[in-house]
Design an enzyme around this catalytic site. Structure first.
Site, PDB file in Angstrom:
ATOM      1  N   SER A 144       0.869  -1.182   0.000  1.00 18.49           N
ATOM      2  CA  SER A 144       0.000   0.000   0.000  1.00 18.49           C
ATOM      3  C   SER A 144       0.900   1.224   0.000  1.00 18.49           C
ATOM      4  CB  SER A 144      -0.846  -0.005   1.276  1.00 18.49           C
ATOM      5  OG  SER A 144      -1.457   1.257   1.481  1.00 18.49           O
ATOM      6  N   TYR A 157      -2.599  -1.085  10.311  1.00 18.41           N
ATOM      7  CA  TYR A 157      -2.463  -1.210   8.857  1.00 18.41           C
ATOM      8  C   TYR A 157      -1.108  -0.674   8.402  1.00 18.41           C
ATOM      9  CZ  TYR A 157      -4.089  -0.979   3.963  1.00 18.41           C
ATOM     10  OH  TYR A 157      -4.242  -1.152   2.611  1.00 18.41           O
TER      11      TYR A 157
HETATM   12  P1  NAD Z   1     -11.438  -6.151  -0.300  1.00 16.35           P
HETATM   13  O1  NAD Z   1     -12.102  -5.990   1.029  1.00 16.35           O
HETATM   14  O2  NAD Z   1     -12.225  -5.934  -1.541  1.00 16.35           O
HETATM   15  O3  NAD Z   1     -10.747  -7.580  -0.405  1.00 16.35           O
HETATM   16  C1  NAD Z   1     -10.095  -8.195   0.672  1.00 16.35           C
HETATM   17  C2  NAD Z   1     -10.024  -9.676   0.416  1.00 16.35           C
HETATM   18  O4  NAD Z   1      -9.367 -10.277   1.546  1.00 16.35           O
HETATM   19  C3  NAD Z   1     -11.405 -10.331   0.293  1.00 16.35           C
HETATM   20  O5  NAD Z   1     -11.360 -11.338  -0.693  1.00 16.35           O
HETATM   21  C4  NAD Z   1     -11.599 -10.948   1.661  1.00 16.35           C
HETATM   22  O6  NAD Z   1     -12.472 -12.076   1.651  1.00 16.35           O
HETATM   23  C5  NAD Z   1     -10.173 -11.360   1.980  1.00 16.35           C
HETATM   24  N1  NAD Z   1      -9.960 -11.644   3.390  1.00 16.35           N
HETATM   25  C6  NAD Z   1     -10.238 -10.870   4.457  1.00 16.35           C
HETATM   26  N2  NAD Z   1      -9.948 -11.524   5.599  1.00 16.35           N
HETATM   27  C7  NAD Z   1      -9.460 -12.736   5.236  1.00 16.35           C
HETATM   28  C8  NAD Z   1      -8.986 -13.861   5.943  1.00 16.35           C
HETATM   29  N3  NAD Z   1      -8.949 -13.896   7.287  1.00 16.35           N
HETATM   30  N4  NAD Z   1      -8.567 -14.935   5.246  1.00 16.35           N
HETATM   31  C9  NAD Z   1      -8.618 -14.939   3.886  1.00 16.35           C
HETATM   32  N5  NAD Z   1      -9.058 -13.904   3.163  1.00 16.35           N
HETATM   33  C10 NAD Z   1      -9.465 -12.813   3.833  1.00 16.35           C
HETATM   34  O7  NAD Z   1     -10.179  -5.164  -0.231  1.00 16.35           O
HETATM   35  P2  NAD Z   1      -9.144  -4.642  -1.340  1.00 16.35           P
HETATM   36  O8  NAD Z   1      -9.202  -3.165  -1.294  1.00 16.35           O
HETATM   37  O9  NAD Z   1      -9.303  -5.341  -2.625  1.00 16.35           O
HETATM   38  O10 NAD Z   1      -7.765  -5.053  -0.633  1.00 16.35           O
HETATM   39  C11 NAD Z   1      -6.907  -6.041  -1.144  1.00 16.35           C
HETATM   40  C12 NAD Z   1      -5.485  -5.702  -0.716  1.00 16.35           C
HETATM   41  O11 NAD Z   1      -5.110  -4.453  -1.295  1.00 16.35           O
HETATM   42  C13 NAD Z   1      -5.306  -5.547   0.794  1.00 16.35           C
HETATM   43  O12 NAD Z   1      -4.064  -6.112   1.196  1.00 16.35           O
HETATM   44  C14 NAD Z   1      -5.279  -4.040   0.970  1.00 16.35           C
HETATM   45  O13 NAD Z   1      -4.569  -3.657   2.124  1.00 16.35           O
HETATM   46  C15 NAD Z   1      -4.571  -3.628  -0.304  1.00 16.35           C
HETATM   47  N6  NAD Z   1      -4.769  -2.223  -0.653  1.00 16.35           N
HETATM   48  C16 NAD Z   1      -6.010  -1.741  -0.905  1.00 16.35           C
HETATM   49  C17 NAD Z   1      -6.148  -0.398  -1.227  1.00 16.35           C
HETATM   50  C18 NAD Z   1      -7.479   0.214  -1.525  1.00 16.35           C
HETATM   51  O14 NAD Z   1      -7.546   1.452  -1.603  1.00 16.35           O
HETATM   52  N7  NAD Z   1      -8.543  -0.551  -1.713  1.00 16.35           N
HETATM   53  C19 NAD Z   1      -5.019   0.431  -1.288  1.00 16.35           C
HETATM   54  C20 NAD Z   1      -3.779  -0.107  -1.022  1.00 16.35           C
HETATM   55  C21 NAD Z   1      -3.652  -1.441  -0.707  1.00 16.35           C
END
Ligand code: NAD
Length: 262
Positions: A144, A157
């Protein structure tokens, strides 16, 4: 022939958001994909069959909980049994919680550290021995912009994502001569369920309306004033998995509209 034909990948947390986008992009590049994450079984089966139909690849599912090291090892063994081998490991599962440190629930701290950081250690530990034997592997950690800079109220986080930066560099150095690369991607804000859920919490923590949070906190951080798209993050992940990325190792690649250039 597609660039990743014959390769097999696991993408953690790929039942929604960025992980699902990466699973789709890897499938489009010819790669078989194991998806993982929490969601109702009918929607998961639908996602797997959509991937098979869309890309003509094999797609399977693991329900492994990323807070449970034994389930993570079983997920990798299951993928190795069913695909034959795991060539690409994308560590993407993640959760968020927004609160001041002195009010931060201890169980949320533990869960965020486990899912957003420790799970990547456990998957790497499980996939690396066979990758080393074959002399080829790709590990992509979804970090991130918060692996590079901090924001208030996101202690767990930010700590976990800074941890991923160190884990990525360490692993990259250990496997640099083995045909394996380990890199991290640092997205800015992407409009996924994770971000949608934190808007009301950030509004409460900062005493703002939700519209003000979107304008003055989220998009304020990104000079482009635009959300990053799932498709752009997924395309970068696919690039890192290809042979042309063989010399990209141990990096943290920002894709955040210029946020950390400020
Ligand atoms: P999201 O909530 O759409 O997806 C998260 C995924 O993780 C889902 O499939 C969920 O089922 C899974 N998950 C959660 N807890 C779990 C567990 N205990 N075991 C297995 N799976 C689990 O979120 P996203 O935004 O797509 O995030 C995905 C990654 O991207 C994360 O690591 C997040 O930190 C990172 N990220 C997101 C953003 C953003 O702005 N959305 C920015 C930077 C980084």
């Amino acid at each position: 022939m597609k660039p990743l034909s014959g390769k097999n990948a696991i993408v953690t947390g790929s039942t929604s958001g960025i992980g699902l986008g990466i699973a789709e992009a890897l499938a489009d590049a010819g790669c078989n994909v194991m998806i993982n994450g929490l969601r109702n079984p009918a929607l998961i089966e639908e996602a797997c069959s959509r991937l098979r139909e869309r890309a003509g690849i094999e797609s399977i599912y693991s329900s492994a909980d990323m807070t449970k090291p034994d389930q993570i090892v079983e997920m990798v063994e299951d993928a190795e049994d069913r695909f034959g081998q795991v060539d690409i490991m994308v560590n993407n599962a993640g959760i968020q919680h927004v609160a001041p440190i002195d009010e931060f629930p201890v169980e949320k701290w533990d869960a965020i550290l486990a899912i957003n950081l420790s799970s990547s250690f456990h998957t790497m530990r499980a996939v690396l021995p066979a990758m080393k034997k074959r002399g080829w592997g790709r590990i992509v950690n979804i970090a991130s912009a918060h692996a590079l800079v901090a924001s208030p109220y996101k202690a767990a986080y930010v700590a976990a994502k800074h941890g991923i930066a160190g884990l990525t560099k360490t692993a990259a150095l250990e496997v640099a001569e083995e045909g394996i690369t380990v890199n991290a991607i640092a997205p800015g804000y992407v409009l996924t369920p994770l971000v949608e859920k934190q808007i009301p919490d950030t509004a409460e923590a900062r005493g703002m309306t939700e519209d003000e949070v979107i304008r003055d906190v989220i998009l304020e951080a990104q000079p482009t004033k635009k959300f990053v798209t799932v498709e752009d993050v997924a395309a970068l992940a696919v690039y890192l998995c290809g042979d042309n990325a063989a010399s990209i190792n141990g990096t943290m690649l920002p894709i955040e509209g210029g946020w950390t250039a400020q």
